[in-house]
Write an enzyme that holds these catalytic residues in place. Structure first.
Site, mmCIF file in Angstrom:
data_model
loop_
_atom_site.group_PDB
_atom_site.id
_atom_site.type_symbol
_atom_site.label_atom_id
_atom_site.label_comp_id
_atom_site.label_asym_id
_atom_site.label_seq_id
_atom_site.Cartn_x
_atom_site.Cartn_y
_atom_site.Cartn_z
ATOM 1 N N ARG A 23 0.827 -1.204 0.000
ATOM 2 C CA ARG A 23 0.000 0.000 0.000
ATOM 3 C C ARG A 23 0.865 1.259 0.000
ATOM 4 O O ARG A 23 0.601 2.221 -0.702
ATOM 5 C CB ARG A 23 -0.884 0.001 1.246
ATOM 6 C CG ARG A 23 -2.264 0.462 0.979
ATOM 7 C CD ARG A 23 -3.289 0.235 2.069
ATOM 8 N NE ARG A 23 -2.829 0.135 3.417
ATOM 9 C CZ ARG A 23 -2.930 -0.974 4.148
ATOM 10 N NH1 ARG A 23 -3.464 -2.059 3.630
ATOM 11 N NH2 ARG A 23 -2.504 -1.013 5.390
ATOM 12 N N CYS A 44 -7.421 -15.928 16.721
ATOM 13 C CA CYS A 44 -8.104 -15.585 17.974
ATOM 14 C C CYS A 44 -9.571 -16.014 17.952
ATOM 15 O O CYS A 44 -10.195 -16.172 19.004
ATOM 16 C CB CYS A 44 -8.029 -14.079 18.216
ATOM 17 S SG CYS A 44 -6.386 -13.420 17.924
#
Ligand code: FAD
Ligand code: NAD
Length: 443
Positions: A23, A44
């Site tokens: 980016r 997670c």
């Protein structure tokens, strides 16, 4: 030809580094090699897929390989980097699908090889029916194992053991949680462990603490766990006894490890080798309370470190400012959040530390549905410097920990905490916020 960034490992640290670098500098060629079949996902969330609250593993994927490709990042799953020559800046890659080895080159390399479960030295762990939980593949295997299983034992009442105990109960299993130390979450002080034990038992989890697991019995498939306190019959066993960083590749290429055994980096995630960076669970952080390197293998840390490495590689100013050791997890109806040092840890570190532990509520006493909430504050005698703390709550009240984490980040004191203008309205807090009540007692 543009400069080439190669990222080894494509989960949190690696995917963040690759995406950020591309980016910030679209001219970079960015390639990610990932040994497993999955990239860019939130490990997670695995306990909540196991519990059934999240319907499919795919939901955990943050960015698909297709989305990466559209961004101009090349993703190669099932590709393992087996060797790196940092002099020539070349690497050897094994393609597990095709069964072939090939060479590649890099100008910048990010090591984001993560961590792996520690398997305790107990006879019988190699049998069928014994699992760990780290990757999406582990999640797939456990989901299959849950079908038809009735009784599970979990070794280790740390983060994974506690989260998965709840998941297994939600699937209707009988669960025995076996912890070597004298309480659940033994790295924190005892009051929190007692609250956790009570909550687990209220929800039907058998909690055995101070227990030594001697062997996993079975004839190729696990049937029982033999312990110092008796035998637990099981259909499956989850080993949740900690993790260690995957540093083999780094060590083989001459990357220096720090005192914690994870890769040492500077604030820009640079290692000791020119052009080589590290991010995520394989890398150390700087602990701002202890003022020394510290290993905090957590997802938010991995993302920040990866993003920092990606920015620096793209030529932007960036630094990872370190950690104070903040974590939060859910065990049935309790949210447990900790930051900094427990009293035990602070005393071990040589601080003249003391703590207060208070019970308050997450709303005004007269507000319908307000619930109990507990705060622990650890601070240095004399200076009043805050060293750590915990908030245990039913619901979102535990996120109060973030105010404490912010103070720890800046080296704040009990007086600084008392001076904070915290939010108040009856549904969310008593008029004296529980953190302020604890600070008053600590004064
Ligand atoms: P990893 O996720 O370990 O990924 C590293 C990748 O590198 C692996 O996929 C591996 O296959 C690949 N790899 C290794 N060697 C090579 C090689 N030579 N070539 C190619 N590829 C290689 N953290 C939190 O902050 N909050 C939570 O609530 C939380 N819950 C969690 C729950 C579970 C069940 C688990 C397992 C973890 C949890 N974590 C949590 C921790 C968090 O998931 C990790 O900190 C994070 O995944 C680390 O990302 P990583 O990219 O550094 O490493
Ligand atoms: P952990 O270090 O949190 O807990 C391991 C537990 O196993 C400890 O309580 C330890 O005393 C116990 N133990 C060790 N050997 C044992 C044995 N032989 N028998 C019985 N008990 C034993 O590790 P974990 O639970 O495996 O989690 C791994 C990592 O995953 C964590 O360090 C954390 O980074 C990450 N994680 C974080 C979260 C979160 O932040 N909410 C949730 C899940 C996982």
């Amino acid at each position: 030809m543009g400069e080439r960034l190669v990222v080894v490992g494509g989960v949190a640290g690696g995917a963040s580094a690759a995406a950020k670098a591309k980016r910030e500098n679209p001219d970079l060629e960015v390639v990610v090699y990932e040994r497993s079949g999955w990239v860019s996902y939130g490990a997670c969330g695995l306990p909540y897929v196991l519990s059934g609250e999240i319907p499919r593993l795919e939901k955990l994927v943050a960015r698909t390989p297709e989305e990466f490709r559209k961004q101009g990042v090349e993703i190669h799953a099932h590709h393992e980097v087996v060797d790196v020559d940092p002099e020539l800046r070349t690497l050897t890659v094994f393609d597990h699908k095709e069964g072939r080895t090939f060479q590649d080159r890099y100008d910048h390399l990010v090591l984001a090889t993560g961590a792996r479960p520690l398997i305790p030295p107990i006879p019988g762990t190699e049998q069928r029916g014994v699992y760990t939980l780290r990757s999406m593949e582990d999640g797939e295997a456990l989901l299959r194992a849950l079908e038809g299983a009735k009784r599970a034992a979990i070794l280790g009442a740390g983060y994974i053991g506690l989260e998965v105990a709840e998941a297994f109960r939600k699937r209707g299993l009988e669960v025995t949680l076996l912890e070597l130390k004298d309480r659940p979450l033994p790295h924190w002080d005892g009051e929190v462990g007692s609250l956790l034990k009570e909550e687990l038992e209220r929800h039907g989890v058998e909690v055995w603490t101070g227990v030594r697991v001697k062997a996993l019995r079975g004839q190729g498939r696990v049937e029982a766990v033999e312990t110092s306190e008796g035998v637990v019959p099981v259909d499956l066993v989850l080993l949740a006894t900690g993790i260690k960083p995957n540093t083999l590749l780094a060590q083989a290429m001459g990357v220096a490890l720090g005192p914690t055994g994870a890769i040492a980096t500077d604030e820009g995630m640079r290692t000791n080798l020119e052009g080589v960076y590290a991010a995520g669970d394989v890398a150390e952080s700087f602990h701002r309370v202890l003022k020394r390197p510290y290993w905090l293998p957590l997802g938010d840390v991995a993302n920040k470190q990866g993003r920092t490495a990606g920015s620096v590689i793209a030529g932007k100013e960036a630094r990872f400012a370190g950690v104070v050791g903040t974590a939060i997890f859910k065990a049935f109806g309790l949210a447990v959040a900790t930051t900094g040092l427990s009293l035990e840890a602070a005393l071990e570190e040589g601080f003249q530390a003391r703590k207060v532990f208070i019970q308050s509520r997450d709303g005004a006493h007269y507000y319908p549905g307000s619930q109990p909430l507990w705060v622990e504050l650890v601070h240095e005698e004399g200076t009043g410097r805050l060293l750590g703390g915990a908030v245990v709550a039913r619901g979102h009240g535990a996120l109060r920990i973030d105010a404490l984490a912010a103070l720890l980040h800046r080296g704040g004191t009990v007086e600084d905490l008392l001076a904070l203008d915290l939010a108040y309205a009856p549904p969310y807090s008593p008029v004296w916020d529980p953190l302020l009540i604890a600070a008053q007692q600590a004064r």
